[in-house]
Design a protein around this motif. Structure first.
Motif, PDB file in Angstrom:
ATOM      1  N   THR A  41       0.829  -1.201   0.000  1.00 57.14           N
ATOM      2  CA  THR A  41       0.000   0.000   0.000  1.00 57.14           C
ATOM      3  C   THR A  41       0.866   1.253   0.000  1.00 57.14           C
ATOM      4  N   VAL A  42       0.282   2.314  -0.550  1.00 61.27           N
ATOM      5  CA  VAL A  42       0.899   3.633  -0.518  1.00 61.27           C
ATOM      6  C   VAL A  42      -0.133   4.616   0.025  1.00 61.27           C
ATOM      7  N   VAL A  43       0.370   5.738   0.538  1.00 64.76           N
ATOM      8  CA  VAL A  43      -0.490   6.799   1.065  1.00 64.76           C
ATOM      9  C   VAL A  43       0.052   8.149   0.625  1.00 64.76           C
ATOM     10  N   SER A  44      -0.788   9.142   0.760  1.00 64.99           N
ATOM     11  CA  SER A  44      -0.352  10.510   0.506  1.00 64.99           C
ATOM     12  C   SER A  44       0.576  10.938   1.639  1.00 64.99           C
ATOM     13  N   PRO A  45       1.691  11.603   1.323  1.00 63.90           N
ATOM     14  CA  PRO A  45       2.542  12.115   2.395  1.00 63.90           C
ATOM     15  C   PRO A  45       1.833  13.191   3.214  1.00 63.90           C
ATOM     16  N   GLU A  46       0.784  13.797   2.636  1.00 64.00           N
ATOM     17  CA  GLU A  46       0.005  14.811   3.337  1.00 64.00           C
ATOM     18  C   GLU A  46      -0.969  14.200   4.335  1.00 64.00           C
ATOM     19  N   GLN A  47      -1.288  12.909   4.160  1.00 60.21           N
ATOM     20  CA  GLN A  47      -2.214  12.206   5.048  1.00 60.21           C
ATOM     21  C   GLN A  47      -1.696  10.783   5.291  1.00 60.21           C
ATOM     22  N   PRO A  48      -0.584  10.646   6.031  1.00 60.21           N
ATOM     23  CA  PRO A  48       0.005   9.317   6.222  1.00 60.21           C
ATOM     24  C   PRO A  48      -0.908   8.326   6.936  1.00 60.21           C
ATOM     25  N   GLU A  49      -1.888   8.804   7.674  1.00 62.73           N
ATOM     26  CA  GLU A  49      -2.836   7.904   8.332  1.00 62.73           C
ATOM     27  C   GLU A  49      -4.166   7.858   7.582  1.00 62.73           C
ATOM     28  N   GLY A  50      -4.185   8.442   6.366  1.00 66.03           N
ATOM     29  CA  GLY A  50      -5.404   8.490   5.570  1.00 66.03           C
ATOM     30  C   GLY A  50      -5.620   7.210   4.773  1.00 66.03           C
ATOM     31  N   THR A  51      -6.467   7.318   3.772  1.00 61.81           N
ATOM     32  CA  THR A  51      -6.822   6.183   2.924  1.00 61.81           C
ATOM     33  C   THR A  51      -5.582   5.596   2.269  1.00 61.81           C
ATOM     34  N   GLU A  52      -5.486   4.274   2.328  1.00 63.51           N
ATOM     35  CA  GLU A  52      -4.373   3.569   1.695  1.00 63.51           C
ATOM     36  C   GLU A  52      -4.795   3.081   0.316  1.00 63.51           C
ATOM     37  N   LEU A  53      -3.888   3.208  -0.643  1.00 64.77           N
ATOM     38  CA  LEU A  53      -4.093   2.699  -1.984  1.00 64.77           C
ATOM     39  C   LEU A  53      -3.340   1.382  -2.091  1.00 64.77           C
ATOM     40  N   VAL A  54      -4.083   0.295  -2.318  1.00 70.11           N
ATOM     41  CA  VAL A  54      -3.479  -1.027  -2.460  1.00 70.11           C
ATOM     42  C   VAL A  54      -3.036  -1.192  -3.904  1.00 70.11           C
ATOM     43  N   LEU A  55      -1.768  -1.521  -4.102  1.00 72.96           N
ATOM     44  CA  LEU A  55      -1.258  -1.841  -5.433  1.00 72.96           C
ATOM     45  C   LEU A  55      -1.474  -3.340  -5.614  1.00 72.96           C
ATOM     46  N   GLU A  56      -2.661  -3.660  -6.065  1.00 66.35           N
ATOM     47  CA  GLU A  56      -3.198  -5.020  -6.101  1.00 66.35           C
ATOM     48  C   GLU A  56      -2.758  -5.749  -7.366  1.00 66.35           C
ATOM     49  N   PRO A  57      -2.175  -6.949  -7.236  1.00 70.62           N
ATOM     50  CA  PRO A  57      -1.809  -7.704  -8.438  1.00 70.62           C
ATOM     51  C   PRO A  57      -3.046  -7.997  -9.294  1.00 70.62           C
ATOM     52  N   ASP A  58      -2.875  -7.899 -10.613  1.00 71.39           N
ATOM     53  CA  ASP A  58      -4.005  -8.138 -11.513  1.00 71.39           C
ATOM     54  C   ASP A  58      -4.067  -9.592 -11.993  1.00 71.39           C
ATOM     55  N   ALA A  59      -3.715 -10.516 -11.114  1.00 71.93           N
ATOM     56  CA  ALA A  59      -3.615 -11.930 -11.479  1.00 71.93           C
ATOM     57  C   ALA A  59      -4.962 -12.634 -11.677  1.00 71.93           C
ATOM     58  N   HIS A  60      -6.025 -12.129 -11.096  1.00 72.58           N
ATOM     59  CA  HIS A  60      -7.332 -12.777 -11.253  1.00 72.58           C
ATOM     60  C   HIS A  60      -7.755 -12.708 -12.722  1.00 72.58           C
ATOM     61  N   PRO A  61      -8.285 -13.796 -13.286  1.00 74.83           N
ATOM     62  CA  PRO A  61      -8.622 -13.809 -14.714  1.00 74.83           C
ATOM     63  C   PRO A  61      -9.622 -12.728 -15.154  1.00 74.83           C
ATOM     64  N   ALA A  62     -10.460 -12.246 -14.271  1.00 75.25           N
ATOM     65  CA  ALA A  62     -11.444 -11.225 -14.648  1.00 75.25           C
ATOM     66  C   ALA A  62     -10.838  -9.834 -14.739  1.00 75.25           C
ATOM     67  N   VAL A  63      -9.685  -9.631 -14.125  1.00 73.29           N
ATOM     68  CA  VAL A  63      -9.144  -8.281 -14.002  1.00 73.29           C
ATOM     69  C   VAL A  63      -8.608  -7.738 -15.327  1.00 73.29           C
ATOM     70  N   LYS A  64      -7.842  -8.515 -16.059  1.00 74.81           N
ATOM     71  CA  LYS A  64      -7.230  -7.979 -17.285  1.00 74.81           C
ATOM     72  C   LYS A  64      -8.273  -7.549 -18.317  1.00 74.81           C
ATOM     73  N   PRO A  65      -9.326  -8.345 -18.581  1.00 75.72           N
ATOM     74  CA  PRO A  65     -10.357  -7.845 -19.512  1.00 75.72           C
ATOM     75  C   PRO A  65     -11.048  -6.577 -18.985  1.00 75.72           C
ATOM     76  N   TYR A  66     -11.256  -6.508 -17.687  1.00 77.39           N
ATOM     77  CA  TYR A  66     -11.866  -5.330 -17.064  1.00 77.39           C
ATOM     78  C   TYR A  66     -10.982  -4.104 -17.284  1.00 77.39           C
ATOM     79  N   LYS A  67      -9.679  -4.230 -16.974  1.00 76.11           N
ATOM     80  CA  LYS A  67      -8.754  -3.116 -17.157  1.00 76.11           C
ATOM     81  C   LYS A  67      -8.665  -2.713 -18.624  1.00 76.11           C
TER      82      LYS A  67
END
Length: 141
Positions: A41-67
């Protein structure tokens, strides 16, 4: 209730971490090995305790067609607020970030859309004013 985590599906977690930290300026918050992939996960340096962005692997078969469909239709996978879209566009453009949409004013917001190099379009948004809620005030009908 509040948003704690949100994800973007990425084709390479290492490449994504470099892009989101070195280019966009986020900071790494969590990195937990989980077999072939990581909880990353990464966060904004302005809000280190704020919402985290998960850098989620796109390994699930449904993800690549969706993207692929989202990118083909020009639909961003996420939107990040910035104070000045034009300044961010110039800064990122100088760093070599590719944009699919240059800054464009659309009512109360100016947006730009970039390619995150990991299979996603990401929108940058500068809000000029908040849109007033159309919900009635408590006690009014």
């Amino acid at each position: 209730m509040r948003i704690n985590l949100t994800s973007v599906f990425v084709d390479d977690q290492d490449k994504a971490l470099r892009f989101y930290t070195e280019m966009l300026g986020f900071v790494k918050k969590e990195e937990v090995p989980l077999g072939e992939h990581r909880w990353l996960t990464v966060v904004s340096p302005e809000q280190p305790e704020g919402t985290e962005l998960v850098l989620e692997p796109d390994a699930h078969p449904a993800v690549k067609p969706y993207k692929t469909a989202l990118v083909a239709d020009g639909i961003p996978a996420a939107s990040f607020a910035v104070d000045n879209v034009h300044a961010e566009y110039e800064r990122l453009h100088r760093l070599g970030v590719q944009f699919t949409k240059e800054p464009l004013a659309t009512g109360p917001v100016t947006i730009a859309v970039l390619d995150d190099t990991c299979g996603n379009l990401i929108q940058l948004a500068q809000y000029h004013r908040r849109v007033a809620s159309t919900a009635p005030s408590p006690g009014t009908r």
